[in-house]
Scaffold this motif. Structure first.
Motif, short mmCIF file in Angstrom:
data_model
loop_
_atom_site.label_atom_id
_atom_site.label_comp_id
_atom_site.label_asym_id
_atom_site.label_seq_id
_atom_site.Cartn_x
_atom_site.Cartn_y
_atom_site.Cartn_z
N LEU A 28 0.70 -1.30 -0.01
CA LEU A 28 -0.06 -0.07 -0.02
C LEU A 28 0.93 1.13 -0.02
CD1 LEU A 28 -2.65 1.29 0.11
CD2 LEU A 28 -2.76 1.05 2.64
N PHE A 29 1.85 1.48 0.94
CA PHE A 29 2.79 2.42 1.00
C PHE A 29 3.28 2.66 -0.54
CE2 PHE A 29 2.65 2.12 5.64
CZ PHE A 29 2.59 3.45 5.97
N ALA A 30 3.98 1.42 -1.07
CA ALA A 30 4.58 1.75 -2.45
C ALA A 30 3.71 2.15 -3.61
CB ALA A 30 5.13 0.09 -2.57
N VAL A 31 2.44 1.71 -3.62
CA VAL A 31 1.82 2.11 -4.71
C VAL A 31 1.32 3.81 -4.43
CG1 VAL A 31 -0.58 1.34 -3.76
CG2 VAL A 31 0.16 1.42 -6.24
N CYS A 32 1.00 3.94 -3.47
CA CYS A 32 0.87 5.20 -2.93
C CYS A 32 1.64 6.39 -3.29
CB CYS A 32 0.20 5.68 -1.59
SG CYS A 32 -1.36 4.66 -1.48
N ILE A 33 2.82 6.11 -2.94
CA ILE A 33 3.96 6.97 -3.11
C ILE A 33 4.61 6.80 -4.61
CG2 ILE A 33 6.47 7.25 -2.34
CD1 ILE A 33 5.50 6.42 0.51
N GLY A 34 4.50 5.73 -5.12
CA GLY A 34 5.36 5.43 -6.38
C GLY A 34 4.44 5.42 -7.64
N SER A 35 3.20 5.59 -7.56
CA SER A 35 2.40 5.24 -8.88
C SER A 35 2.61 6.48 -9.88
CB SER A 35 0.91 5.61 -8.35
OG SER A 35 -0.02 5.19 -9.52
N PRO A 36 2.80 7.84 -9.54
CA PRO A 36 2.90 8.73 -10.72
C PRO A 36 4.15 8.47 -11.08
CG PRO A 36 2.29 9.84 -8.56
CD PRO A 36 2.45 8.22 -7.93
N ILE A 37 5.32 8.24 -10.62
CA ILE A 37 6.61 7.77 -11.04
C ILE A 37 6.54 6.53 -11.96
CG2 ILE A 37 9.25 7.21 -10.69
CD1 ILE A 37 8.62 8.81 -8.01
N ASP A 38 5.82 5.47 -11.37
CA ASP A 38 5.51 4.41 -12.07
C ASP A 38 5.02 4.56 -13.82
OD1 ASP A 38 5.88 1.31 -12.33
OD2 ASP A 38 3.98 1.18 -11.99
N VAL A 39 3.96 5.34 -13.77
CA VAL A 39 3.33 5.82 -14.95
C VAL A 39 4.13 6.60 -15.86
CG1 VAL A 39 1.63 7.40 -15.82
CG2 VAL A 39 1.12 6.15 -13.95
N VAL A 40 5.10 7.44 -15.53
CA VAL A 40 5.91 8.29 -16.12
C VAL A 40 7.11 7.15 -16.72
CG1 VAL A 40 7.85 9.70 -16.25
CG2 VAL A 40 5.67 10.32 -15.28
N LYS A 41 7.52 6.25 -15.73
CA LYS A 41 8.47 5.13 -16.24
C LYS A 41 7.93 4.32 -17.29
CE LYS A 41 8.50 1.33 -15.29
NZ LYS A 41 8.73 -0.11 -14.77
#
Length: 305
Positions: A228-241
């Motif tokens: 849960l922590f990972a997806v909340c924090i990293g989702s915007p960066i993951d989309v750009v990547k």
């Protein structure tokens, strides 16, 4: 009952192999969710003559069903070989290095609970180091997963993971295998910190609650929290990547971010949030459960009746 004598620690080589095995097993179990996540993230808003947008992929289960129906069940494991390559290197390094780096930061003589800030810093460092070695595997994995969105009749660019490595290196240059390294370092460092440091901290908090022990149920709860922590924090960066690696039209990370924000709004950075959480949540649960058991086996913390 005969008990094997348990060891208090394990070598880096053993930690690396345990981590790589756990990461690869989790990857194999959850890659259909990752396929759905990438397809949803690469899907853009498109206009139509009547002003109504009808996206091809709708939701986690809908995306999985569409892929299975149109491309076959095997398509849900598209890029699994590249995914396993990635997890063996990336997962083995980022997870295997976490404990020794964490101890190095506080000193070998440190006694007590390691402060959260040191856990976060250790995870940031190991995530960044690991992805610098594993970026080519990440690129190939995303390229193979994105193949399914090509129009009907358009030939596939790659026949498999090895062909993808060779084709990209030959046509685009070896440096192209490190395309998107900047955002990938940021993403990997942040998500690694969100996963490992939060798992470490949540597990520590749970074990302080009366009745809870260092067992599979505790690992399950801590793994869900880490996801849960990972997806909340990293989702915007993951989309750009994903967009940077799947589409070469973007000039830079900033260009991708600005165009996505301008054309689709801030919500686009959380496109595929539920499949992303389902993926990371289940991935973390499977990985940490497997990792904890693998380490216990290596330490000899097993007994036979």
């Amino acid at each position: 009952m005969a008990d094997l004598k348990a060891r208090t620690d394990i070598s880096f080589a053993e930690a690396f192999l345990c981590s790589a095995f756990a990461a690869c097993f989790a990857e194999f179990c959850t890659i259909p969710l990752d396929i759905a996540k990438v397809r949803l993230q690469l899907q853009r808003k498109t206009g139509s003559t009547d002003g109504v947008t009808l996206p091809k992929y709708r939701g986690l289960l809908g995306t999985i069903a569409t892929i299975a129906r149109e491309e076959g069940l095997s398509a849900l494991w598209k890029g699994i070989s590249a995914g396993l390559h990635r997890q063996f290197i990336y997962g083995g390094l980022r997870i295997g290095l976490y404990e020794p780096v964490k101890i190095c930061l506080v000193g070998g003589d440190f006694v007590g609970d390691i402060p959260l800030c040191h856990k976060i810093l250790a995870a940031l460092l190991t995530g960044a180091i690991a992805i610098m070695a594993a970026n080519p595997t990440d690129l190939v994995k995303v390229r193979l997963q994105a193949e399914g969105k090509l129009p009907a009749g358009v030939p596939k660019r790659y026949s498999g993971a090895l062909d993808a490595y060779l084709t990209i290196g030959r046509q685009e240059g070896l440096h192209a295998l490190w395309t998107g390294l900047g955002p990938n370092i940021v993403r990997s460092a942040i998500i690694n910190a969100a996963e490992l440091a939060s798992y470490d901290e949540v597990k520590q908090v749970i074990l302080q609650i009366p009745g809870f022990m260092d067992n599979a149920f505790t690992h399950l709860l801590a793994g869900i929290g880490a996801g849960l922590f990972a997806v909340c924090i990293g989702s915007p960066i993951d989309v750009v990547k994903s967009r940077m690696m799947g589409d070469s039209t973007y000039k830079s990370t900033l260009d991708c971010f600005i165009k996505t924000l301008k054309n689709e709004g801030f919500s686009a950075f959380y496109k595929g949030f539920l499949p992303n959480f389902s993926r990371l949540g289940s991935w973390n649960v499977v990985m940490f459960l497997t990792l904890e058991q693998a380490k216990k086996l290596v330490r000899g913390e097993v007994s036979y009746d």
